[in-house]
Design an enzyme around this catalytic site. Structure first.
Site, PDB file in Angstrom:
ATOM      1  N   CYS A 216      46.752 -57.744  79.415  1.00 23.15           N
ATOM      2  CA  CYS A 216      48.123 -57.487  79.864  1.00 23.15           C
ATOM      3  C   CYS A 216      48.925 -58.763  80.113  1.00 23.15           C
ATOM      4  O   CYS A 216      50.157 -58.756  80.036  1.00 23.15           O
ATOM      5  CB  CYS A 216      48.118 -56.642  81.134  1.00 23.15           C
ATOM      6  SG  CYS A 216      46.928 -55.309  81.142  1.00 23.15           S
TER       7      CYS A 216
ATOM      8  N   HIS B 227      54.356 -57.537  88.302  1.00 19.93           N
ATOM      9  CA  HIS B 227      53.517 -56.889  87.298  1.00 19.93           C
ATOM     10  C   HIS B 227      53.757 -55.384  87.381  1.00 19.93           C
ATOM     11  O   HIS B 227      53.913 -54.719  86.355  1.00 19.93           O
ATOM     12  CB  HIS B 227      52.046 -57.234  87.551  1.00 19.93           C
ATOM     13  CG  HIS B 227      51.121 -56.749  86.491  1.00 19.93           C
ATOM     14  ND1 HIS B 227      51.215 -57.165  85.182  1.00 19.93           N
ATOM     15  CD2 HIS B 227      50.077 -55.867  86.543  1.00 19.93           C
ATOM     16  CE1 HIS B 227      50.265 -56.569  84.468  1.00 19.93           C
ATOM     17  NE2 HIS B 227      49.565 -55.775  85.277  1.00 19.93           N
TER      18      HIS B 227
ATOM     19  N   HIS C  28      54.341 -49.886  80.046  1.00 17.45           N
ATOM     20  CA  HIS C  28      53.503 -51.086  79.998  1.00 17.45           C
ATOM     21  C   HIS C  28      53.341 -51.518  78.546  1.00 17.45           C
ATOM     22  O   HIS C  28      52.725 -50.820  77.743  1.00 17.45           O
ATOM     23  CB  HIS C  28      52.142 -50.772  80.625  1.00 17.45           C
ATOM     24  CG  HIS C  28      51.333 -51.992  80.916  1.00 17.45           C
ATOM     25  ND1 HIS C  28      51.447 -53.169  80.208  1.00 17.45           N
ATOM     26  CD2 HIS C  28      50.359 -52.220  81.844  1.00 17.45           C
ATOM     27  CE1 HIS C  28      50.603 -54.059  80.685  1.00 17.45           C
ATOM     28  NE2 HIS C  28      49.924 -53.506  81.689  1.00 17.45           N
TER      29      HIS C  28
ATOM     30  N   SER D 283      92.149 -97.624  36.561  1.00 13.02           N
ATOM     31  CA  SER D 283      92.905 -98.847  36.818  1.00 13.02           C
ATOM     32  C   SER D 283      92.537 -99.426  38.186  1.00 13.02           C
ATOM     33  O   SER D 283      91.397 -99.833  38.397  1.00 13.02           O
ATOM     34  CB  SER D 283      94.412 -98.564  36.700  1.00 13.02           C
ATOM     35  OG  SER D 283      95.141 -99.768  36.773  1.00 13.02           O
TER      36      SER D 283
END
Length: 975
Positions: free
Chosen positions: A184, A320, A360, A634
């Site tokens: 995870c 988490h 998740h 020229s």
């Protein structure tokens, strides 16, 4: 770990997030993702029984009370732009969609940061991980594939090991490239490792992130009490009713760079990583999969110490937050322990979890939380964490520093000028923990002033994609009218790969750009298809007669390189001509008439032409337009010789002044352009008339005394010949120049002449000048008298795919050159300065020419182009991939296929008994037809158990089922 933290704004170890991209459930891009977060949208899909039956889920599974019919899925993962990345169809088909999507996003990420990996001179590293490849399992279960593809190729196509190295290969990235796998926490660990590599100078830019995609497109899961999965498909992080999370799919990548360099390079900085840390739980915990308070607290505190920030200055934590009864309390306890090392304040730090929105994402979870936090810092808003009503009784929020942010709230700034700060956590099963300390982006120095006109460039690999690119940019500019157009142009020029389908437009401001791009005005929008090829450039320097007052005036005002060269030349000329030539070139309104008269004097005209042409040449070369050959007409040959190194600039200017002054002392004369071949002119010449030039197959110039030229002009007009008098004061390249040949040769002898370093064609011989000629004073003396063999010279230097660029005022030489070009040679003739009769911007004209050069394949030196500007890269729409379906379905046994068909048949029967509308019924049955027909189209059906049942028999069964469903569909459509 109770060491004090010194709170400083910068410690030299900061990492800037300069680009980000992602695809998440319910969001195809970052903007949609942020909109969903702001509005508290949950993007979990809840499937009907019909959908799951069609996906092959048995009715017995569906009737199980523990089977949860939910998943947060990505759309269109079966699709991929294979041709863009050089995949053949079979290679694309066997490649894990995780790899394919990550590859597309890696390209998008770099473009979002404004970088082209081919043009970037530093090294780029790749750090990422993916979830278990269930797609690879499907491939291995398909006997047809196994028997037709080399096993090693299959492994490379789907194994985790090759996720990042494939990106490095396809994008030509030479920095470190390795796959990270810590369950995870994979993608946040990858970000930590990328930061470490940047700080160790192993790379200069890093791509870091993760991806998680399942081969099962519509499937639920079995709920297990005490497990990580939720019983109802919702994640209620930190809530009293929290029982787990739901699986999700997604991909996220951030582009990282050392902050100091990002600031110096004008990068778009979304947020800053102040510090990060990783560790592992070890074995002192309940089980292998269980979390541990002490080690989570330790990794958080370590990150804070490395970042040198006080916990009290951190006012948001992206947790988490899996919503499990065990994990959430442990996480809050660990956070509290880490924060309590230096503060006893309560309730000052918001907390949230993106898993409540999208589930998740496994290997992509960490980077997703970091992207969410980046966007929150950027927008100064904290999105709501969903489904939170009452705190878990196991979490003591009241006595902690934290509170759950369950509604969209403004992110209040810290006191004492301390930037907004946040922490992001990701904890992997197996115990690898990661925590990152983030800070809002610093205030950057704004972009400086720029040109009044801008060159916008677009390219793509296909004709359809170039249209989409144009549409997307136009829409983006229309939505973001406050953008700096110069920064937009800069980003498109330096931050995009140049493909074969190209488009350009020169515009003044955002409104002008939107209008022109939307209308596709063919007078201003130019499109070209150009295969890679060598395009040699020839500089053509104009001769006398092309000059006019204010030639290049806008360039003098807006282009520092041009201005510097003009200024230097004019300073060097002052002692020789007794005036500041700039007063003639760029006079005030009241002096314009006087300047016009002065510019007719040869002693002024020739130095003026030399200065403008030399300054233009230096500007072009600074922009990367380097001549492989040159020709001058020229006086223009003197510019060519100076650029080639025959003369120094000081000597060239002195010679040009002497040449002009000697000519000015001669009796006046005239010159006449005659549209006849040289052979047709010869019988008209006499002692008073000379053939002064042969410019094109049927374009010659005669020079002589004024009376002789008048007589010739009248004679030719009587014969119906449309001749034209040139704006010159003397009869150059004629018998009238003979008195000054020796005096001029004597002046040239005083000069140190060197061999040319760039080849150029001689006016005298009509072929490549030799070293002996270029360093011989007599050559330059005879150059005064001999006719100009420009036509012969152009014919000599022409080669296929050449670019002839007139470097001087007007388009005279361009007109001459076009008369020499043969069909199908792919030669292009362009001019640098407008004709005096063209009422348009000098700068717009020059930028159009630069754009035309880019269109036909010339590589521009953008560093030189922006050498005097302070520009910023912007986050603009990225490449519009043209994706097609590449997908291998799992091989089915005969029993499985019959079950699938039975399910589909049952759906048709069931629909008769339900109150669905006809439209809903059409959609359900059409989906069933597509699902079944895919099985046949892919030809993947195989029965490993019963060898007597072949594919043809199973396909016959499927076809029968499709026929039944099609008839039912026709009946519904008739209704």
């Amino acid at each position: 770990m109770n060491s004090p933290v010194v709170s400083t704004l910068k410690n030299g170890s900061e990492i800037a997030i300069i680009g980000l991209t992602g695809r998440f459930p319910g969001a195809k891009n970052i903007d949609e993702f942020w909109n969903n977060l702001q509005n508290g949208i949950e993007s979990v899909s809840f499937f009907t029984d019909e959908e799951l039956l069609l996906s092959g889920v048995s009715s017995s599974v569906l009737s199980d009370s523990n089977y949860v019919k939910a998943q947060a899925t990505l759309e269109d993962v079966e699709f991929f732009d294979a041709s863009f990345f050089g995949f053949n169809p079979r290679e694309a088909e066997i490649t894990d969609p995780q790899h394919r999507l990550f590859l597309e996003c890696a390209w998008e990420a770099l473009e979002s940061a404004g970088y082209d990996s081919e043009a970037y001179k530093g090294t780029v590293g790749v750090y990422a991980g993916s979830s278990l490849s269930t797609y690879l399992l499907s491939v291995y279960l398909n006997q047809n594939i196994i028997e037709s593809i080399d096993p090693h190729q299959l492994q490379i196509a789907g194994d985790k090991d090759y996720l990042t190295t494939r990106v490095s290969y396809k994008l030509n990235l030479e920095g470190p490239s390795y796959t990270v796998q810590t369950a995870c926490s994979t993608s946040l660990v990858a970000i930590h490792l990328a930061c470490q590599s940047l700080l160790n100078v192993e790379c200069d830019i890093a791509l870091a992130g993760g991806v998680s995609i399942s081969a099962l497109r519509k499937a639920g899961y079995f709920y297990t009490e005490g497990g990580i999965s939720s019983p109802d498909g919702h994640c209620r992080a930190f809530d009293a009713t929290a029982q787990g999370t739901v699986s999700g799919e997604g991909v996220g990548i951030v582009v990282l760079k050392r902050l100091e360099e990002a600031l110096a390079d004008g990068d778009c900085i979304h947020a800053v990583i102040k510090g990060s840390a990783i560790n592992n739980d070890g074995s002192f915990k309940v089980s292998y999969t269980a979390p541990r308070i002490e080690t989570q607290a330790k990794v958080i505190r370590t990150a804070q110490i490395i970042a040198e920030v006080e916990p009290e200055t951190i006012t948001y934590i992206e947790a988490h937050g899996t919503g499990t009864p065990l994990g959430d309390p442990i996480e809050i306890a660990a956070l509290t322990q880490a924060f309590r090392s230096s503060t006893q304040k309560k309730g000052f730090c918001a907390i949230g979890s993106v898993k409540t929105n999208i589930g998740h994402l496994d290997a992509a979870a960490g980077v997703t939380g970091l992207i969410k936090t980046t966007l929150a810092l950027k927008h100064k808003q904290i999105p709501p964490s969903l489904h939170f009503q009452q705190p878990s009784p196991q979490i003591d929020f009241v006595n902690s520093p934290f509170y759950v942010n369950n509604s969209l709230s403004d992110w209040t700034a810290n006191i004492n000028g301390i930037p907004r700060r946040a922490g992001v956590s990701s904890f992997g099963i197996g115990g690898t923990n990661a925590h990152v300390i983030m800070e809002e982006a610093p205030v950057v120095e704004p972009s400086g002033s720029s040109r009044p006109w801008q060159l916008l460039l677009f390219s793509a690999k296909t004709s359809t994609a170039i249209e989409t690119v144009t549409t997307n940019i136009a829409a983006h500019l229309q939505q973001h009218t406050s953008l700096n157009l110069a920064d937009v142009a800069y980003t498109l020029q330096v931050g995009r790969r140049a493909f074969n389908h190209r488009r350009m437009v020169v515009c003044q401001d955002i409104d002008d750009a939107v209008k022109v791009l939307s209308s596709q005005d063919p007078q201003r929008v130019f499109t070209h298809y150009q295969k890679p090829c060598n395009r040699p450039v020839v500089f053509m320097f104009s001769g006398q007669g092309a000059q006019y007052v204010n030639m290049g005036r806008e360039l003098y005002q807006s282009e520092p390189i041009f201005r510097e060269q003009v200024d230097e030349c004019c300073q060097l000329l002052k002692p020789h001509i007794g005036l500041d030539l700039r007063t003639v070139l760029y006079p005030g309104e009241q002096q314009a008439q006087q300047a016009t008269q002065q510019l007719l004097e040869t002693a002024i005209t020739q130095p003026a032409l030399f200065v403008i042409e030399y300054a233009l040449a230096q500007l072009w070369m600074a922009w990367g337009v380097q001549p492989e050959a040159m020709i001058g007409h020229s006086i223009g040959e003197y510019v060519a010789a100076c650029v080639a190194g025959v003369f120094s600039l000081e000597d060239a200017l002195a010679l040009v002044v002497t040449r002009g002054q000697l000519m000015q002392q001669l009796p006046t004369g005239g010159m006449l352009a005659v549209p006849l071949m040289e052979e047709e002119i010869e019988h008209l010449l006499n002692d008073e008339l000379s053939l002064a030039g042969s410019n094109a197959p049927s374009l010659s110039v005669v020079a002589g005394s004024i009376k002789a030229i008048d007589d010739l002009q009248n004679r030719l007009i009587d014969q119906g010949v449309d001749c034209r008098r040139l704006h010159t004061s003397h009869a150059f390249h004629s018998w009238m120049m003979e008195p000054i040949i020796e005096p001029f040769r004597a002046q040239v002898e005083k000069i140190n002449l060197k061999a040319p370093q760039i080849p150029f064609v001689s006016n005298v011989t009509g072929t490549w000048i030799t070293q002996q000629e270029a360093t011989n004073p007599s050559y330059w003396a005879q150059h005064l008298r001999q006719k100009v063999r420009f036509g012969e010279g152009i014919s000599k230097l022409l080669q296929p795919k050449q670019i002839l660029l007139e470097v001087g005022p007007g388009r005279t030489l361009s007109t001459f050159a076009r008369q020499h070009i043969e069909p199908d040679t792919q030669q292009v003739v362009l001019s640098s300065l407008r004709h005096p009769n063209d009422q348009q911007s000098d700068l717009a004209f020059l930028l159009n020419t630069l754009g035309q050069l880019w269109l036909i394949g010339l590589q521009v030196n953008w560093s030189g182009f922006y050498a005097h500007e302070r520009r910023h890269r912007l986050s603009l729409p990225t490449y519009p991939f043209e994706r097609q379906r590449y997908w291998i379905e799992p091989a089915l046994t005969r029993e499985d296929q019959l079950l699938l068909n039975k399910n589909a048949s049952q759906i048709i029967v069931d629909e008769q008994e339900k109150n669905y509308s006809n439209i809903e019924k059409v959609d359900i049955i059409a989906s069933s037809i597509v699902n079944s027909s895919d099985k046949i189209t892919d030809n993947r059906v195989y029965d490993q158990e019963d060898k007597n049942i072949d594919n043809a028999e199973i396909e016959q069964i499927i076809n029968q089922q499709i026929e039944i469903m099609s008839q039912q569909l026709d009946l519904l459509l008739m209704e």
